[in-house]
Design an enzyme around this catalytic site. Sequence first.
Site, PDB file in Angstrom:
ATOM      1  N   GLY A  33       0.833  -1.208   0.000  1.00 33.99           N
ATOM      2  CA  GLY A  33       0.000   0.000   0.000  1.00 33.99           C
ATOM      3  C   GLY A  33       0.857   1.242   0.000  1.00 33.99           C
ATOM      4  O   GLY A  33       2.040   1.193  -0.308  1.00 33.99           O
ATOM      5  N   ASN A  34       0.260   2.373   0.320  1.00 35.34           N
ATOM      6  CA  ASN A  34       1.029   3.613   0.453  1.00 35.34           C
ATOM      7  C   ASN A  34       0.385   4.496   1.513  1.00 35.34           C
ATOM      8  O   ASN A  34      -0.670   4.157   2.045  1.00 35.34           O
ATOM      9  CB  ASN A  34       1.159   4.328  -0.899  1.00 35.34           C
ATOM     10  CG  ASN A  34      -0.177   4.752  -1.461  1.00 35.34           C
ATOM     11  OD1 ASN A  34      -0.855   5.617  -0.904  1.00 35.34           O
ATOM     12  ND2 ASN A  34      -0.583   4.121  -2.563  1.00 35.34           N
TER      13      ASN A  34
END
Length: 223
Positions: A33-34
């Site tokens: 993810g980020n």
Amino acid sequence: DSAIKRSMPLFGKTVMVTAGPTYEAIDPVRFIGNHSSGKMGFALADELTRLGADVTLIAGPTAQKSTQMLKRIDVVSAQDMFNACSSVFPNTDITVMCAAVADYRPKVVATQKIKKQDSDLVLELEKTTDILASLGTAKKAHQILVGFALETNDEENYAKGKLEKKNLDLVVLNSLNDKGAGFKSDTNKITIFNKALERTVFEMKSKTDVAKDICAAILKIAK
Ligand code: CTP
Ligand code: CA
């Protein structure tokens, strides 16, 4: 519709906004993810709704809540977001692609939890579809397409490159070099470029006020 509604600047306009990160599965318990919080995209969707637009918000995994009455489609991966965007986009007048879409995803998603080995682990990644670029290719003359550019270096050139390469009407540059700007923060500092590559630099502001500036730039080019 009431006279008040009809007098709103974006009354009758159909708008799509994307927000938040995407999660790319590695196995049933893990993902890539980020740090995107979704705040900027939700602030934009809310402001566009306040201006009278009929807004569809396509949101990656986020804890944000909308304060306005709008249509919300929740997605997880870049592919999910691409599918949702592709089906909504043809009927939109204005699209703002604020989501931090993953550029790569694991080539193979393990169906069972990957067990720890004595050796190191190498993950092979494949590119996701560039949603914004694909919308830019499909864009009709009446449609306005706004993208973001998140940069750490050579910001203005990269941002202008994205505007041209992805066939955008506006690009919003978000420089991670500005303290108080970016992911988790409640504030943001942006620069907007239009198609003529004219630059407008804004002060550091709350994301709600940044959303107002972006909407003002959109109103300038919306007929
Ligand atoms: N974007 C997208 N689909 C992707 C990747 C990015 O629609 N698979 C969109 C983002 O929502 C943003 C714009 O493209 O509006 C620019 O994203 P950014 O990450 O800054 O640029 P990239 O083109 O992905 O290039 P790079 O990450 O290498 O800078
Ligand atoms: Ca990217």
